[in-house]
Design an enzyme around this catalytic site. Structure first.
Site, PDB file in Angstrom:
ATOM      1  N   LYS A  14      43.853  45.058  48.342  1.00  0.00           N
ATOM      2  CA  LYS A  14      43.534  44.849  46.924  1.00  0.00           C
ATOM      3  C   LYS A  14      42.055  44.486  46.741  1.00  0.00           C
ATOM      4  CE  LYS A  14      46.641  41.571  46.282  1.00  0.00           C
ATOM      5  NZ  LYS A  14      47.232  41.473  47.630  1.00  0.00           N
ATOM      6  N   ARG A  91      51.604  38.128  39.482  1.00  0.00           N
ATOM      7  CA  ARG A  91      52.430  38.069  40.688  1.00  0.00           C
ATOM      8  C   ARG A  91      53.874  37.739  40.373  1.00  0.00           C
ATOM      9  NH1 ARG A  91      47.861  36.947  44.439  1.00  0.00           N
ATOM     10  NH2 ARG A  91      48.775  36.997  46.507  1.00  0.00           N
ATOM     11  N   ARG A 130      41.939  39.661  60.460  1.00  0.00           N
ATOM     12  CA  ARG A 130      40.977  38.990  59.586  1.00  0.00           C
ATOM     13  C   ARG A 130      40.921  37.500  59.877  1.00  0.00           C
ATOM     14  NH1 ARG A 130      41.881  39.407  53.346  1.00  0.00           N
ATOM     15  NH2 ARG A 130      43.746  38.324  54.027  1.00  0.00           N
ATOM     16  N   ARG A 136      39.880  32.802  57.744  1.00  0.00           N
ATOM     17  CA  ARG A 136      40.575  32.491  56.478  1.00  0.00           C
ATOM     18  C   ARG A 136      41.843  31.694  56.803  1.00  0.00           C
ATOM     19  NH1 ARG A 136      42.280  36.522  51.476  1.00  0.00           N
ATOM     20  NH2 ARG A 136      44.306  35.531  51.188  1.00  0.00           N
ATOM     21  N   ARG A 147      53.983  34.434  53.194  1.00  0.00           N
ATOM     22  CA  ARG A 147      53.342  35.187  52.096  1.00  0.00           C
ATOM     23  C   ARG A 147      54.062  36.519  51.881  1.00  0.00           C
ATOM     24  NH1 ARG A 147      47.499  35.258  54.445  1.00  0.00           N
ATOM     25  NH2 ARG A 147      46.890  36.552  52.659  1.00  0.00           N
TER      26      ARG A 147
HETATM   27  P1  AP5 Z   1      42.051  42.915  51.608  1.00  0.00           P
HETATM   28  O1  AP5 Z   1      41.281  43.929  50.852  1.00  0.00           O
HETATM   29  O2  AP5 Z   1      41.508  41.549  51.722  1.00  0.00           O
HETATM   30  O3  AP5 Z   1      43.552  42.870  51.060  1.00  0.00           O
HETATM   31  P2  AP5 Z   1      44.172  41.972  49.914  1.00  0.00           P
HETATM   32  O4  AP5 Z   1      45.328  42.747  49.388  1.00  0.00           O
HETATM   33  O5  AP5 Z   1      43.119  41.539  48.970  1.00  0.00           O
HETATM   34  O6  AP5 Z   1      44.678  40.783  50.816  1.00  0.00           O
HETATM   35  P3  AP5 Z   1      44.719  39.222  50.519  1.00  0.00           P
HETATM   36  O7  AP5 Z   1      45.037  38.567  51.814  1.00  0.00           O
HETATM   37  O8  AP5 Z   1      43.522  38.773  49.765  1.00  0.00           O
HETATM   38  O9  AP5 Z   1      45.988  39.192  49.593  1.00  0.00           O
HETATM   39  P4  AP5 Z   1      46.824  38.010  49.092  1.00  0.00           P
HETATM   40  O10 AP5 Z   1      47.546  38.623  47.958  1.00  0.00           O
HETATM   41  O11 AP5 Z   1      47.651  37.361  50.132  1.00  0.00           O
HETATM   42  O12 AP5 Z   1      45.742  36.907  48.780  1.00  0.00           O
HETATM   43  P5  AP5 Z   1      45.106  36.331  47.458  1.00  0.00           P
HETATM   44  O13 AP5 Z   1      43.750  35.924  47.792  1.00  0.00           O
HETATM   45  O14 AP5 Z   1      45.339  37.228  46.301  1.00  0.00           O
HETATM   46  O15 AP5 Z   1      42.352  43.523  53.058  1.00  0.00           O
HETATM   47  C1  AP5 Z   1      42.981  42.748  54.048  1.00  0.00           C
HETATM   48  C2  AP5 Z   1      42.289  43.003  55.401  1.00  0.00           C
HETATM   49  O16 AP5 Z   1      42.525  44.349  55.782  1.00  0.00           O
HETATM   50  C3  AP5 Z   1      40.777  42.825  55.371  1.00  0.00           C
HETATM   51  O17 AP5 Z   1      40.346  42.323  56.585  1.00  0.00           O
HETATM   52  C4  AP5 Z   1      40.257  44.262  55.143  1.00  0.00           C
HETATM   53  O18 AP5 Z   1      38.989  44.453  55.684  1.00  0.00           O
HETATM   54  C5  AP5 Z   1      41.314  45.083  55.863  1.00  0.00           C
HETATM   55  N1  AP5 Z   1      41.569  46.391  55.239  1.00  0.00           N
HETATM   56  C6  AP5 Z   1      41.574  46.688  53.913  1.00  0.00           C
HETATM   57  N2  AP5 Z   1      41.877  47.983  53.712  1.00  0.00           N
HETATM   58  C7  AP5 Z   1      42.078  48.522  54.952  1.00  0.00           C
HETATM   59  C8  AP5 Z   1      42.419  49.829  55.412  1.00  0.00           C
HETATM   60  N3  AP5 Z   1      42.624  50.842  54.554  1.00  0.00           N
HETATM   61  N4  AP5 Z   1      42.555  50.034  56.737  1.00  0.00           N
HETATM   62  C9  AP5 Z   1      42.365  49.005  57.612  1.00  0.00           C
HETATM   63  N5  AP5 Z   1      42.016  47.746  57.249  1.00  0.00           N
HETATM   64  C10 AP5 Z   1      41.876  47.502  55.924  1.00  0.00           C
HETATM   65  O19 AP5 Z   1      46.017  35.028  47.226  1.00  0.00           O
HETATM   66  C11 AP5 Z   1      46.002  33.975  48.147  1.00  0.00           C
HETATM   67  C12 AP5 Z   1      46.949  32.887  47.690  1.00  0.00           C
HETATM   68  O20 AP5 Z   1      46.507  32.357  46.427  1.00  0.00           O
HETATM   69  C13 AP5 Z   1      48.403  33.318  47.429  1.00  0.00           C
HETATM   70  O21 AP5 Z   1      49.170  33.299  48.619  1.00  0.00           O
HETATM   71  C14 AP5 Z   1      48.861  32.276  46.411  1.00  0.00           C
HETATM   72  O22 AP5 Z   1      49.159  31.071  47.059  1.00  0.00           O
HETATM   73  C15 AP5 Z   1      47.612  32.054  45.577  1.00  0.00           C
HETATM   74  N6  AP5 Z   1      47.554  32.927  44.394  1.00  0.00           N
HETATM   75  C16 AP5 Z   1      46.602  33.889  44.119  1.00  0.00           C
HETATM   76  N7  AP5 Z   1      46.871  34.503  42.968  1.00  0.00           N
HETATM   77  C17 AP5 Z   1      48.011  33.935  42.475  1.00  0.00           C
HETATM   78  C18 AP5 Z   1      48.798  34.168  41.322  1.00  0.00           C
HETATM   79  N8  AP5 Z   1      48.482  35.123  40.427  1.00  0.00           N
HETATM   80  N9  AP5 Z   1      49.905  33.402  41.152  1.00  0.00           N
HETATM   81  C19 AP5 Z   1      50.252  32.439  42.038  1.00  0.00           C
HETATM   82  N10 AP5 Z   1      49.551  32.167  43.159  1.00  0.00           N
HETATM   83  C20 AP5 Z   1      48.427  32.925  43.378  1.00  0.00           C
HETATM   84 MG    MG Z   2      42.400  39.672  48.350  1.00  0.00          MG
END
Ligand code: AP5
Ligand code: MG
Length: 191
Positions: A14, A91, A130, A136, A147
């Protein structure tokens, strides 16, 4: 205005794709995870509370999360004028309903929901890697497992929600970053 929700499991790409989409289409990128990690780094009250959920792989409660998003939108009126890419929000169904209301209040709506679909094993591999590369905090085996479970239970039902209203577009999130971006653009260019 182009308002795009980028949707998918943890580690589905994402953030990676949102940065590129934001640049190409002139959109404001809101990653709720990044907003919360910034609060954690600054040790604000919100950051302390958010950390207690994030470290367990749990979602922050809807009411609070909605307030956080509302604040971001309210404080960036200029940057959001061409549209927004929502990364990590909504979410839950409650968040999705609230987002529709917030956008309607602003005279706009979601243009499309892009769903990056990636198998769980690949999500885990990406996040473990990562975690090793960046440190992280929630990229550890135990929290990743939680997660992914939370995603299936609380977030994945949104796929049906957005499919029913004709807004969901499934994208295979397993290829290279470039190929996935090309597929997304070929779709967004038509909107
Ligand atoms: P990346 O692009 O970082 O993927 P992502 O989907 O953004 O992953 P996140 O870990 O950020 O998702 P998340 O939903 O768990 O975390 P968030 O920060 O939103 O890619 C991942 C890795 O893969 C990277 O190393 C990248 O380089 C690599 N990659 C990407 N594309 C690739 C490809 N095509 N091939 C190979 N490698 C690739 O949320 C974190 C926490 O915050 C949640 O758990 C929750 O506690 C809280 N939170 C956030 N938003 C909310 C909400 N709306 N409601 C409630 N709690 C929330
Ligand atoms: Mg992200």
């Amino acid at each position: 205005m182009l308002n795009v929700v980028i949707f998918g499991g943890p580690g589905s790409g994402k953030g990676t794709q949102s940065e590129r989409i934001a640049e190409r289409y002139g959109l404001f990128h809101i990653s709720t995870g990044e907003v919360l990690r910034d609060h954690i780094a600054r040790k604000t009250d919100l950051g302390k509370l958010a950390n207690s959920y994030i470290s367990q792989g749990m979602l922050i409660p809807d009411k609070l999360m909605i307030k956080v998003l509302q604040h971001v939108l309210d404080t960036h009126p200029g940057e959001t004028s061409r549209g927004v890419i929502f990364d990590g929000f909504p979410r839950t169904i409650a968040q999705a309903e609230e987002l529709d209301r917030m956008l309607a209040d602003r005279g706009t709506k979601i243009s499309s929901v892009i769903g990056l679909e990636v198998p769980d094993e690949m999500l885990t591999e990406r996040m473990i890697l990562r975690g090793q590369q960046t440190g992280r905090a929630d990229d550890n085996e135990r929290t990743i497992k939680q997660r992914i479970a939370v995603y299936h239970k609380q977030t994945a039902p949104l796929k049906d929600h957005y499919t029913t209203s004709g807004r969901y577009t499934k994208i295979n999130g397993e290829g290279t970053v470039d190929d996935i971006f090309t597929t997304i653009c070929s779709y967004l260019d038509l909107i």
